[in-house]
Every structure is written in C-alpha cells, then in structure tokens.
Scaffold this motif. Structure first.
Motif, PDB file in Angstrom:
ATOM      1  N   TRP A  86       0.846  -1.202   0.000  1.00 50.78           N
ATOM      2  CA  TRP A  86       0.000   0.000   0.000  1.00 50.78           C
ATOM      3  C   TRP A  86       0.876   1.245   0.000  1.00 50.78           C
ATOM      4  N   ARG A  87       1.915   1.222   0.817  1.00 52.94           N
ATOM      5  CA  ARG A  87       2.826   2.366   0.898  1.00 52.94           C
ATOM      6  C   ARG A  87       3.516   2.624  -0.428  1.00 52.94           C
ATOM      7  N   ASP A  88       3.829   1.556  -1.162  1.00 53.21           N
ATOM      8  CA  ASP A  88       4.582   1.688  -2.405  1.00 53.21           C
ATOM      9  C   ASP A  88       3.702   1.823  -3.646  1.00 53.21           C
ATOM     10  N   THR A  89       2.396   1.919  -3.469  1.00 57.08           N
ATOM     11  CA  THR A  89       1.482   2.071  -4.607  1.00 57.08           C
ATOM     12  C   THR A  89       1.152   3.553  -4.783  1.00 57.08           C
ATOM     13  N   PRO A  90       1.445   4.131  -5.943  1.00 50.98           N
ATOM     14  CA  PRO A  90       1.315   5.584  -6.138  1.00 50.98           C
ATOM     15  C   PRO A  90      -0.109   6.032  -6.454  1.00 50.98           C
ATOM     16  N   PHE A  91      -0.975   5.999  -5.446  1.00 50.83           N
ATOM     17  CA  PHE A  91      -2.339   6.488  -5.623  1.00 50.83           C
ATOM     18  C   PHE A  91      -2.327   7.989  -5.885  1.00 50.83           C
ATOM     19  N   ILE A  92      -3.256   8.440  -6.703  1.00 48.39           N
ATOM     20  CA  ILE A  92      -3.376   9.865  -7.001  1.00 48.39           C
ATOM     21  C   ILE A  92      -4.401  10.478  -6.060  1.00 48.39           C
ATOM     22  N   ALA A  93      -4.023  11.576  -5.420  1.00 45.47           N
ATOM     23  CA  ALA A  93      -4.913  12.266  -4.499  1.00 45.47           C
ATOM     24  C   ALA A  93      -4.636  13.761  -4.579  1.00 45.47           C
ATOM     25  N   LEU A 101      -8.343  17.334 -17.002  1.00 46.88           N
ATOM     26  CA  LEU A 101      -8.426  16.685 -18.307  1.00 46.88           C
ATOM     27  C   LEU A 101      -7.732  15.323 -18.365  1.00 46.88           C
ATOM     28  N   CYS A 102      -6.728  15.106 -17.521  1.00 44.99           N
ATOM     29  CA  CYS A 102      -6.035  13.817 -17.582  1.00 44.99           C
ATOM     30  C   CYS A 102      -5.850  13.160 -16.229  1.00 44.99           C
ATOM     31  N   GLY A 103      -6.124  13.882 -15.137  1.00 44.76           N
ATOM     32  CA  GLY A 103      -6.052  13.285 -13.816  1.00 44.76           C
ATOM     33  C   GLY A 103      -4.687  13.266 -13.176  1.00 44.76           C
ATOM     34  N   VAL A 104      -3.667  13.794 -13.837  1.00 43.49           N
ATOM     35  CA  VAL A 104      -2.330  13.793 -13.258  1.00 43.49           C
ATOM     36  C   VAL A 104      -2.315  14.733 -12.048  1.00 43.49           C
ATOM     37  N   ARG A 143     -13.585  15.720 -19.462  1.00 43.44           N
ATOM     38  CA  ARG A 143     -12.864  15.593 -18.197  1.00 43.44           C
ATOM     39  C   ARG A 143     -12.161  14.244 -18.148  1.00 43.44           C
ATOM     40  N   GLY A 144     -11.125  14.156 -17.325  1.00 42.64           N
ATOM     41  CA  GLY A 144     -10.405  12.896 -17.215  1.00 42.64           C
ATOM     42  C   GLY A 144      -9.874  12.678 -15.811  1.00 42.64           C
ATOM     43  N   ARG A 145      -9.779  11.415 -15.427  1.00 45.17           N
ATOM     44  CA  ARG A 145      -9.246  11.056 -14.113  1.00 45.17           C
ATOM     45  C   ARG A 145      -8.413   9.780 -14.221  1.00 45.17           C
ATOM     46  N   ALA A 146      -7.542   9.573 -13.232  1.00 46.54           N
ATOM     47  CA  ALA A 146      -6.713   8.371 -13.152  1.00 46.54           C
ATOM     48  C   ALA A 146      -6.613   7.966 -11.692  1.00 46.54           C
ATOM     49  N   ALA A 147      -6.448   6.667 -11.462  1.00 55.42           N
ATOM     50  CA  ALA A 147      -6.351   6.165 -10.095  1.00 55.42           C
ATOM     51  C   ALA A 147      -4.917   6.151  -9.580  1.00 55.42           C
ATOM     52  N   LEU A 148      -3.962   5.832 -10.464  1.00 56.89           N
ATOM     53  CA  LEU A 148      -2.574   5.655 -10.059  1.00 56.89           C
ATOM     54  C   LEU A 148      -1.632   6.394 -11.004  1.00 56.89           C
ATOM     55  N   ILE A 149      -0.432   6.654 -10.512  1.00 57.64           N
ATOM     56  CA  ILE A 149       0.661   7.086 -11.382  1.00 57.64           C
ATOM     57  C   ILE A 149       1.291   5.830 -11.993  1.00 57.64           C
ATOM     58  N   TYR A 150       1.645   5.905 -13.263  1.00 58.71           N
ATOM     59  CA  TYR A 150       2.262   4.774 -13.956  1.00 58.71           C
ATOM     60  C   TYR A 150       3.732   4.680 -13.562  1.00 58.71           C
ATOM     61  N   ASP A 151       3.941   4.177 -12.348  1.00 56.20           N
ATOM     62  CA  ASP A 151       5.282   4.035 -11.817  1.00 56.20           C
ATOM     63  C   ASP A 151       5.207   3.040 -10.662  1.00 56.20           C
ATOM     64  N   ASP A 154     -16.047  11.653 -21.227  1.00 54.95           N
ATOM     65  CA  ASP A 154     -15.019  11.716 -20.190  1.00 54.95           C
ATOM     66  C   ASP A 154     -14.128  10.486 -20.323  1.00 54.95           C
ATOM     67  N   ILE A 155     -12.946  10.564 -19.728  1.00 49.01           N
ATOM     68  CA  ILE A 155     -12.020   9.418 -19.787  1.00 49.01           C
ATOM     69  C   ILE A 155     -11.555   9.049 -18.387  1.00 49.01           C
ATOM     70  N   LEU A 156     -11.319   7.752 -18.203  1.00 51.83           N
ATOM     71  CA  LEU A 156     -10.848   7.234 -16.923  1.00 51.83           C
ATOM     72  C   LEU A 156      -9.819   6.153 -17.195  1.00 51.83           C
ATOM     73  N   VAL A 157      -8.653   6.266 -16.558  1.00 54.68           N
ATOM     74  CA  VAL A 157      -7.611   5.256 -16.739  1.00 54.68           C
ATOM     75  C   VAL A 157      -7.151   4.742 -15.381  1.00 54.68           C
ATOM     76  N   LEU A 158      -6.643   3.522 -15.395  1.00 54.22           N
ATOM     77  CA  LEU A 158      -6.069   2.979 -14.173  1.00 54.22           C
ATOM     78  C   LEU A 158      -4.819   3.751 -13.791  1.00 54.22           C
ATOM     79  N   ALA A 159      -3.946   4.057 -14.772  1.00 55.18           N
ATOM     80  CA  ALA A 159      -2.695   4.734 -14.463  1.00 55.18           C
ATOM     81  C   ALA A 159      -2.382   5.813 -15.482  1.00 55.18           C
ATOM     82  N   ARG A 160      -1.800   6.888 -15.006  1.00 56.49           N
ATOM     83  CA  ARG A 160      -1.409   8.011 -15.853  1.00 56.49           C
ATOM     84  C   ARG A 160       0.099   8.151 -15.804  1.00 56.49           C
ATOM     85  N   ALA A 161       0.724   8.118 -16.972  1.00 58.99           N
ATOM     86  CA  ALA A 161       2.167   8.343 -17.048  1.00 58.99           C
ATOM     87  C   ALA A 161       2.444   9.819 -16.757  1.00 58.99           C
TER      88      ALA A 161
END
Length: 245
Positions: free
Chosen positions: A36-43, A49-52, A79-87, A234-241
């Motif tokens: 959990w600590r090492d997972t880059p959740f976006i908050a 537009l892209c959720g970054v 509009r756009g959102r992402a759950a995680l950073i692609y890292d 709108d767009i939604l992705v699991l991860a945003r680079a």
C-alpha cells in the motif's frame, strides 16, 4: 448465517492475499502495508483533463485545473481522471493485467478507479472500453480495458457496452514514438460500432483504458464518440504516465 459460515470456512482454506506480493491480508483484493505504501495512488489537486496530480497551490475550481501538457495538447474529451501514477506498483499492475493474465487485478483496480471517477459519473453514464484490433485481441486473448470496464460498471452500477467502439484498422505499437507521431498514427483508427450507435446518442460516455501516456488512443476514441452524437465524453484510466513520477 449459513453463508457466513461458508465464507469463514473458505477463508480458512484460501486466506486473502495481497494483490501484489501474495502476503496475507484481512480482505479480498487488499494490499499489505508495504505494498500500500509503495502504490502511487493519485490524491489531492489533479488536472481536470487527464487526472495527473498537480502541485498544491491556491484553491481553484476543479474544472479549470489543467497540467502543462493539457494546456498545449488538444483533448477532445471533457474531463479525465486516473487512479494511479504509472510508476512502481502502478506500472506493475498495468503490465500484469495487460500481459500477465492477471484478470484478478481488475477487481481492486476498478474499486480504485471508481473513487477517482466520482466527479465524472452521471445517472445515465455509459461505460465503454478502448478497443483492440481483432488481430491483437486474438494474440492477447482478452482486452484488459474491457476487463476494467466491466468491473468498474459493477462497482458504480452503470451500464457498460464492451463493443461500443471498434478498431477496423491495425496500427503499429506506439512505444518509442514521439507525441506527434502517436497522434498521427491513431487519427481516425477508432470507430463507433454501427449497431451500437443508438446506445450513445445524446448520452454521456465514460471511456476506460488501462494507461494514458500521450493520450493519442483516447483522443481517437473520444473523437469517434463525439462524431456519433455522444452528449459528452469523459475518460478514466487505471494509471497516468507522468514526467516527474
């Protein structure tokens, strides 16, 4: 009561394990503390537009916040959102879902994506995955974006149309291409399925994909939806680079 006993018995035989490392956890699709600590959740503040994630700054309405890239690249969606950073674990999850046959990861991924999607959802939102060309689908055997779309639809109780979009023309891999080349390669390659057009006419559409890099594939999908009469896209992705990940 009987069902609870059955579930308890199953847990004794098959205890819940961390989605990433396989360690024991308290609930299905959970993460252990280190993962959990090492997972880059976006908050926090994000680009509308892209959720970054954006640097903290003066309070501003969410619908006017944009990252530097989205200020210079036309985004044909609303509009756009992402759950995680692609890292880190975000990248591992995308790759395991896409290439590692880890279908089980769609469940936890969808729950995280559902939280990110809250500002985007309307009562009549239609969820649709970004499509694969049939040759690539034949080789991979499944569309990871469709897995995410189905799981997300269950999570947020919205309609899903897995074949709303099609890719009638095969394209080369976008890996290694610059931004302009990616957009040129993807232009006009995604269409609305002629037998599904009625499902999006005058309706909001939420496009789902596993990862966004330049946004070229999502742009092609959004353009197709707009041309077919979607009320908004709108767009939604699991991860945003992200460049600074």
């Amino acid at each position: 009561m009987k069902a609870a006993y059955v579930q308890s018995a199953i847990r004794l035989v098959y205890p819940s394990r961390c989605t990433f490392c396989g360690g024991l956890v308290d609930s299905d699709f959970g993460l252990c503390g280190p993962c959990w600590r090492d997972t880059p959740f976006i908050a926090g503040q994000v680009c509308n537009l892209c959720g970054v994630p954006l640097p903290s700054g003066p309070d501003a309405p969410d619908d006017v916040l944009s990252c530097d890239e989205c200020l210079t690249v036309r985004r044909p969606w609303d509009r756009g959102r992402a759950a995680l950073i692609y890292d880190g674990n975000g990248r591992k999850m995308v790759l395991r879902l896409k290439h590692g046959d880890r279908h089980d990861m769609a469940g936890p991924a969808a729950s995280w994506m559902a939280r990110a999607a809250l500002p985007l959802l309307r009562p009549d939102t239609l969820i649709a995955p970004v499509p694969l060309h049939w040759l690539r689908l034949l080789k991979r055997r499944y569309n990871q974006s469709a897995l995410l779309a189905h799981a997300l639809a269950r999570e947020v109780d919205r309609a899903v149309c897995p074949d709303l979009l099609v890719r009638p023309r095969a394209t080369p891999s976008l890996g290694g291409l610059g931004r302009d080349a990616r957009f040129a390669t993807m232009e006009g390659t995604i269409k609305v399925h002629p037998k599904r057009r009625h499902r999006l006419s005058g309706r909001p559409v939420l496009l789902v994909d596993d990862v966004m890099t330049s946004g070229a594939t999502l742009a092609a999908a959004a353009e197709a939806c707009r041309a077919a009469g979607a009320a908004n896209v709108d767009i939604l992705v699991l991860a945003r680079a992200a460049k600074d990940a």
